[in-house]
Scaffold this motif. Structure first.
Motif, mmCIF file in Angstrom:
data_model
loop_
_atom_site.group_PDB
_atom_site.id
_atom_site.type_symbol
_atom_site.label_atom_id
_atom_site.label_comp_id
_atom_site.label_asym_id
_atom_site.label_seq_id
_atom_site.Cartn_x
_atom_site.Cartn_y
_atom_site.Cartn_z
ATOM 1 N N PHE A 1 -2.601 -3.465 -5.975
ATOM 2 C CA PHE A 1 -1.720 -2.425 -6.487
ATOM 3 C C PHE A 1 -2.477 -1.486 -7.434
ATOM 4 O O PHE A 1 -2.356 -0.267 -7.365
ATOM 5 C CB PHE A 1 -0.541 -3.056 -7.214
ATOM 6 N N GLY A 2 -3.293 -2.088 -8.344
ATOM 7 C CA GLY A 2 -4.066 -1.279 -9.276
ATOM 8 C C GLY A 2 -5.018 -0.339 -8.568
ATOM 9 O O GLY A 2 -5.173 0.824 -8.958
ATOM 10 N N GLU A 3 -5.651 -0.841 -7.513
ATOM 11 C CA GLU A 3 -6.578 -0.007 -6.750
ATOM 12 C C GLU A 3 -5.840 1.140 -6.082
ATOM 13 O O GLU A 3 -6.316 2.279 -6.055
ATOM 14 C CB GLU A 3 -7.303 -0.858 -5.706
ATOM 15 N N GLN A 4 -4.640 0.825 -5.548
ATOM 16 C CA GLN A 4 -3.866 1.858 -4.876
ATOM 17 C C GLN A 4 -3.347 2.901 -5.863
ATOM 18 O O GLN A 4 -3.316 4.099 -5.553
ATOM 19 C CB GLN A 4 -2.698 1.219 -4.114
ATOM 20 N N VAL A 5 -2.961 2.444 -7.055
ATOM 21 C CA VAL A 5 -2.505 3.379 -8.088
ATOM 22 C C VAL A 5 -3.626 4.324 -8.472
ATOM 23 O O VAL A 5 -3.441 5.548 -8.562
ATOM 24 C CB VAL A 5 -1.987 2.614 -9.320
ATOM 25 N N ARG A 6 -4.816 3.758 -8.698
ATOM 26 C CA ARG A 6 -5.974 4.573 -9.074
ATOM 27 C C ARG A 6 -6.280 5.598 -7.990
ATOM 28 O O ARG A 6 -6.507 6.785 -8.271
ATOM 29 C CB ARG A 6 -7.179 3.687 -9.330
ATOM 30 N N GLU A 7 -6.272 5.146 -6.754
ATOM 31 C CA GLU A 7 -6.572 6.044 -5.646
ATOM 32 C C GLU A 7 -5.530 7.156 -5.570
ATOM 33 O O GLU A 7 -5.857 8.339 -5.377
ATOM 34 C CB GLU A 7 -6.598 5.258 -4.336
ATOM 35 N N TYR A 8 -4.264 6.770 -5.748
ATOM 36 C CA TYR A 8 -3.190 7.748 -5.652
ATOM 37 C C TYR A 8 -3.299 8.805 -6.752
ATOM 38 O O TYR A 8 -3.142 10.001 -6.506
ATOM 39 C CB TYR A 8 -1.835 7.046 -5.737
ATOM 40 N N LEU A 9 -3.604 8.351 -7.989
ATOM 41 C CA LEU A 9 -3.696 9.277 -9.107
ATOM 42 C C LEU A 9 -4.892 10.206 -8.960
ATOM 43 O O LEU A 9 -4.826 11.382 -9.334
ATOM 44 C CB LEU A 9 -3.779 8.514 -10.421
ATOM 45 N N LEU A 10 -5.994 9.693 -8.439
ATOM 46 C CA LEU A 10 -7.162 10.541 -8.227
ATOM 47 C C LEU A 10 -6.874 11.608 -7.172
ATOM 48 O O LEU A 10 -7.348 12.744 -7.279
ATOM 49 C CB LEU A 10 -8.357 9.688 -7.802
ATOM 50 N N GLU A 11 -6.084 11.232 -6.190
ATOM 51 C CA GLU A 11 -5.747 12.179 -5.126
ATOM 52 C C GLU A 11 -4.602 13.109 -5.535
ATOM 53 O O GLU A 11 -4.488 14.216 -5.011
ATOM 54 C CB GLU A 11 -5.351 11.419 -3.857
ATOM 55 N N ASN A 12 -3.764 12.674 -6.476
ATOM 56 C CA ASN A 12 -2.581 13.450 -6.881
ATOM 57 C C ASN A 12 -2.458 13.512 -8.408
ATOM 58 O O ASN A 12 -1.467 13.030 -8.979
ATOM 59 C CB ASN A 12 -1.316 12.833 -6.284
ATOM 60 N N PRO A 13 -3.426 14.073 -9.102
ATOM 61 C CA PRO A 13 -3.373 14.093 -10.576
ATOM 62 C C PRO A 13 -2.170 14.862 -11.120
ATOM 63 O O PRO A 13 -1.764 14.651 -12.260
ATOM 64 C CB PRO A 13 -4.690 14.778 -10.966
ATOM 65 N N GLU A 14 -1.581 15.730 -10.282
ATOM 66 C CA GLU A 14 -0.430 16.492 -10.749
ATOM 67 C C GLU A 14 0.764 15.603 -11.064
ATOM 68 O O GLU A 14 1.664 15.997 -11.818
ATOM 69 C CB GLU A 14 -0.023 17.542 -9.703
ATOM 70 N N VAL A 15 0.776 14.373 -10.526
ATOM 71 C CA VAL A 15 1.865 13.439 -10.809
ATOM 72 C C VAL A 15 1.892 13.103 -12.302
ATOM 73 O O VAL A 15 2.960 13.019 -12.924
ATOM 74 C CB VAL A 15 1.720 12.152 -9.966
ATOM 75 N N ARG B 1 0.828 -1.203 0.000
ATOM 76 C CA ARG B 1 0.000 0.000 0.000
ATOM 77 C C ARG B 1 0.871 1.266 0.000
ATOM 78 O O ARG B 1 0.607 2.223 -0.718
ATOM 79 C CB ARG B 1 -0.930 0.006 1.222
ATOM 80 N N HIS B 2 1.902 1.258 0.798
ATOM 81 C CA HIS B 2 2.761 2.432 0.882
ATOM 82 C C HIS B 2 3.758 2.492 -0.269
ATOM 83 O O HIS B 2 4.233 3.571 -0.615
ATOM 84 C CB HIS B 2 3.521 2.405 2.217
ATOM 85 N N ALA B 3 4.075 1.358 -0.844
ATOM 86 C CA ALA B 3 5.055 1.334 -1.942
ATOM 87 C C ALA B 3 4.448 1.750 -3.268
ATOM 88 O O ALA B 3 5.157 2.236 -4.143
ATOM 89 C CB ALA B 3 5.655 -0.062 -2.088
ATOM 90 N N ALA B 4 3.136 1.560 -3.432
ATOM 91 C CA ALA B 4 2.510 1.811 -4.720
ATOM 92 C C ALA B 4 2.764 3.204 -5.262
ATOM 93 O O ALA B 4 3.177 3.363 -6.415
ATOM 94 C CB ALA B 4 1.000 1.541 -4.643
ATOM 95 N N PRO B 5 2.530 4.288 -4.482
ATOM 96 C CA PRO B 5 2.779 5.619 -5.036
ATOM 97 C C PRO B 5 4.233 5.826 -5.455
ATOM 98 O O PRO B 5 4.499 6.389 -6.516
ATOM 99 C CB PRO B 5 2.403 6.546 -3.873
#
Length: 252
Positions: free
Chosen positions: A36-50, A4-8
């Motif tokens: 991992f896919g779920e965590q990536v999606r969540e991370y991108l939704l929260e941080n689209p600037e990435v 979970r923490h490694a995904a971003p």
């Protein structure tokens, strides 16, 4: 869970690296891949600037690579670009850098570039200009280029420049009648110029320029080479001046 923490972090490395090899999903179980896919999606939704950051980095990297590739094209074709022995030369013939223009008389942006190039040459005073006839916009373009090149062969460089300028202002269809009107108005030998338009010498000159443009990967007009730099498209005089200054600084 560590995943979970490694995904971003893993995602960021993968995006910035621009390669799938930076993240090996084959080492994960199906359940871990799903998580991992779920965590990536969540991370991108929260941080689209990435995503924007990664795209910007990729675009910058591509721009650097393309600029370097263009420099190599210029270097490998320098003789034909700057000293082919037949293209018209103007500006300051003894200038410290050369501006090469690939142009088409039917190109609207080529017409817009005329005052910009004239301003650059006048303001700088130390730029040599080479004009490359590159008719790519149909039969009318080819006829116009043949007429201009024929004028040069028949009556010399001054006549070519006069015809060149007239054709860039001409908005009608080039025909024997209209071309004769142009050359008569300039006091040139219209019969000789019209007769020379289809000569082997004129054909060969235009074909050589076309082959050079293909090697340079030029597909549109206007296209410029300024010193070691390829300029693909219309630019204003101040933009070209900045590039000229940078080229001089690079040359030392």
């Amino acid at each position: 869970m560590i995943l979970r923490h490694a995904a971003p972090a893993l995602l960021g490395l993968s995006l910035i690296a621009g390669s799938a090899q930076a993240l090996d999903l084959s080492q994960l179980t199906d359940a871990e891949k799903q998580q991992f896919g779920e965590q990536v999606r969540e991370y991108l939704l929260e941080n689209p600037e990435v995503i924007i950051e990664a795209i910007n980095i990729l675009e910058q990297r591509n721009a650097v690579e393309e600029a370097q590739a263009d420099k190599e094209l210029v270097a490998s074709n320098a003789d034909e670009l700057f000293n082919d022995g037949y293209s018209w030369v103007g500006g300051n013939p003894d200038g410290d850098i050369t501006l090469v223009e690939f142009m088409d008389y039917r190109c609207g942006y080529c017409r817009r570039a005329v005052p910009e190039v004239a301003s650059l040459l006048a303001e700088d005073g130390n730029i040599r200009l080479v004009i490359k006839e590159f008719p790519i916009l149909g039969d009318a373009s080819m006829i116009s280029s043949r007429f201009a090149v024929a004028a040069k062969h028949v009556a010399g460089d001054d006549a070519y420049k006069q015809v060149h300028d007239a054709l860039l202002e001409f908005t009608g269809e080039p025909s024997p009648v209209t071309l004769r009107r142009i050359s008569d108005g300039l006091g040139l030998d219209s019969d000789a110029i019209l007769a020379a338009m289809d000569s082997e010498q004129v054909t060969e000159e235009i074909q050589k320029t076309r082959e050079l443009a293909q090697r340079m990967q030029i597909s549109g007009t206007p296209s410029f080479v300024l010193g070691s730099e390829m300029l693909r498209g219309y630019l204003k005089a101040d933009q070209m001046q900045q590039i000229a200054n940078a080229v001089r600084a690079e040359q030392g």
